[in-house]
Design a protein around this motif. Structure first.
Motif, PDB file in Angstrom:
ATOM      1  N   ILE A 167      63.763   5.854  31.090  1.00  0.00           N
ATOM      2  CA  ILE A 167      65.054   6.546  31.099  1.00  0.00           C
ATOM      3  C   ILE A 167      66.123   5.655  31.727  1.00  0.00           C
ATOM      4  O   ILE A 167      67.243   5.577  31.235  1.00  0.00           O
ATOM      5  CB  ILE A 167      64.948   7.901  31.823  1.00  0.00           C
ATOM      6  CG1 ILE A 167      64.080   8.865  31.009  1.00  0.00           C
ATOM      7  CG2 ILE A 167      66.330   8.497  32.078  1.00  0.00           C
ATOM      8  CD1 ILE A 167      63.705  10.140  31.731  1.00  0.00           C
ATOM      9  N   GLU A 168      65.753   4.960  32.784  1.00  0.00           N
ATOM     10  CA  GLU A 168      66.688   4.050  33.433  1.00  0.00           C
ATOM     11  C   GLU A 168      67.104   2.910  32.492  1.00  0.00           C
ATOM     12  O   GLU A 168      68.248   2.490  32.474  1.00  0.00           O
ATOM     13  CB  GLU A 168      66.031   3.463  34.691  1.00  0.00           C
ATOM     14  CG  GLU A 168      66.984   3.276  35.828  1.00  0.00           C
ATOM     15  CD  GLU A 168      66.248   2.856  37.081  1.00  0.00           C
ATOM     16  OE1 GLU A 168      66.259   1.651  37.377  1.00  0.00           O
ATOM     17  OE2 GLU A 168      65.657   3.739  37.728  1.00  0.00           O
ATOM     18  N   GLY A 215      68.174   5.238  28.658  1.00  0.00           N
ATOM     19  CA  GLY A 215      68.849   6.529  28.682  1.00  0.00           C
ATOM     20  C   GLY A 215      67.918   7.670  28.302  1.00  0.00           C
ATOM     21  O   GLY A 215      66.741   7.459  28.019  1.00  0.00           O
ATOM     22  N   PRO A 216      68.444   8.900  28.250  1.00  0.00           N
ATOM     23  CA  PRO A 216      67.610  10.084  28.080  1.00  0.00           C
ATOM     24  C   PRO A 216      67.362  10.529  26.633  1.00  0.00           C
ATOM     25  O   PRO A 216      66.722  11.543  26.414  1.00  0.00           O
ATOM     26  CB  PRO A 216      68.387  11.158  28.833  1.00  0.00           C
ATOM     27  CG  PRO A 216      69.809  10.763  28.643  1.00  0.00           C
ATOM     28  CD  PRO A 216      69.801   9.254  28.660  1.00  0.00           C
ATOM     29  N   ARG A 217      67.877   9.799  25.629  1.00  0.00           N
ATOM     30  CA  ARG A 217      67.649  10.208  24.231  1.00  0.00           C
ATOM     31  C   ARG A 217      66.182  10.011  23.867  1.00  0.00           C
ATOM     32  O   ARG A 217      65.624   8.924  24.044  1.00  0.00           O
ATOM     33  CB  ARG A 217      68.519   9.407  23.279  1.00  0.00           C
ATOM     34  CG  ARG A 217      69.974   9.831  23.337  1.00  0.00           C
ATOM     35  CD  ARG A 217      70.825   9.182  22.267  1.00  0.00           C
ATOM     36  NE  ARG A 217      70.326   9.539  20.945  1.00  0.00           N
ATOM     37  CZ  ARG A 217      70.125   8.666  19.962  1.00  0.00           C
ATOM     38  NH1 ARG A 217      70.365   7.399  20.135  1.00  0.00           N
ATOM     39  NH2 ARG A 217      69.683   9.084  18.798  1.00  0.00           N
ATOM     40  N   VAL A 218      65.564  11.042  23.348  1.00  0.00           N
ATOM     41  CA  VAL A 218      64.133  11.033  23.040  1.00  0.00           C
ATOM     42  C   VAL A 218      63.776   9.918  22.065  1.00  0.00           C
ATOM     43  O   VAL A 218      62.805   9.187  22.277  1.00  0.00           O
ATOM     44  CB  VAL A 218      63.672  12.417  22.525  1.00  0.00           C
ATOM     45  CG1 VAL A 218      62.256  12.358  21.994  1.00  0.00           C
ATOM     46  CG2 VAL A 218      63.788  13.454  23.640  1.00  0.00           C
ATOM     47  N   VAL A 219      64.549   9.741  21.000  1.00  0.00           N
ATOM     48  CA  VAL A 219      64.234   8.715  20.007  1.00  0.00           C
ATOM     49  C   VAL A 219      64.295   7.311  20.627  1.00  0.00           C
ATOM     50  O   VAL A 219      63.456   6.455  20.327  1.00  0.00           O
ATOM     51  CB  VAL A 219      65.131   8.839  18.751  1.00  0.00           C
ATOM     52  CG1 VAL A 219      66.566   8.471  19.039  1.00  0.00           C
ATOM     53  CG2 VAL A 219      64.582   8.015  17.615  1.00  0.00           C
ATOM     54  N   ASP A 220      65.251   7.067  21.507  1.00  0.00           N
ATOM     55  CA  ASP A 220      65.347   5.767  22.182  1.00  0.00           C
ATOM     56  C   ASP A 220      64.153   5.545  23.100  1.00  0.00           C
ATOM     57  O   ASP A 220      63.619   4.438  23.195  1.00  0.00           O
ATOM     58  CB  ASP A 220      66.645   5.663  22.981  1.00  0.00           C
ATOM     59  CG  ASP A 220      67.881   5.658  22.104  1.00  0.00           C
ATOM     60  OD1 ASP A 220      67.770   5.331  20.897  1.00  0.00           O
ATOM     61  OD2 ASP A 220      68.973   5.987  22.622  1.00  0.00           O
ATOM     62  N   LEU A 221      63.736   6.602  23.775  1.00  0.00           N
ATOM     63  CA  LEU A 221      62.582   6.506  24.662  1.00  0.00           C
ATOM     64  C   LEU A 221      61.299   6.243  23.871  1.00  0.00           C
ATOM     65  O   LEU A 221      60.466   5.430  24.279  1.00  0.00           O
ATOM     66  CB  LEU A 221      62.445   7.775  25.500  1.00  0.00           C
ATOM     67  CG  LEU A 221      63.553   7.958  26.540  1.00  0.00           C
ATOM     68  CD1 LEU A 221      63.588   9.379  27.045  1.00  0.00           C
ATOM     69  CD2 LEU A 221      63.361   6.975  27.678  1.00  0.00           C
TER      70      LEU A 221
END
Length: 64
Positions: A42-43, A46-52
């Motif tokens: 997340i750091e 960021g908090p976007r699920v697809v990016d994670l």
């Protein structure tokens, strides 16, 4: 989507609300990663699920 922060499911399936403990627990389990790894991801992205999912090397379903 629920506005109740005590419910076990996320309020938004596109973005993790990092201020809700139940969401962090839910996504830690869904992604199969330790809490510290999720926090680092997340750091980083960021908090976007697809990016994670991409960052963690997990399959991304339902995009395109």
């Amino acid at each position: 989507m629920s506005d109740n922060p005590l419910e076990p499911n996320p309020q938004d399936y596109d973005r993790i609300n990092v201020n809700v403990e139940a969401e962090l627990a839910y996504w830690t389990e869904q992604f199969g990663v330790p809490r510290a790894r999720l926090a680092d991801a997340i750091e980083q992205v960021g908090p976007r699920v697809v990016d994670l999912q991409k960052f963690l090397g997990l399959p991304v379903v339902g995009t395109d």
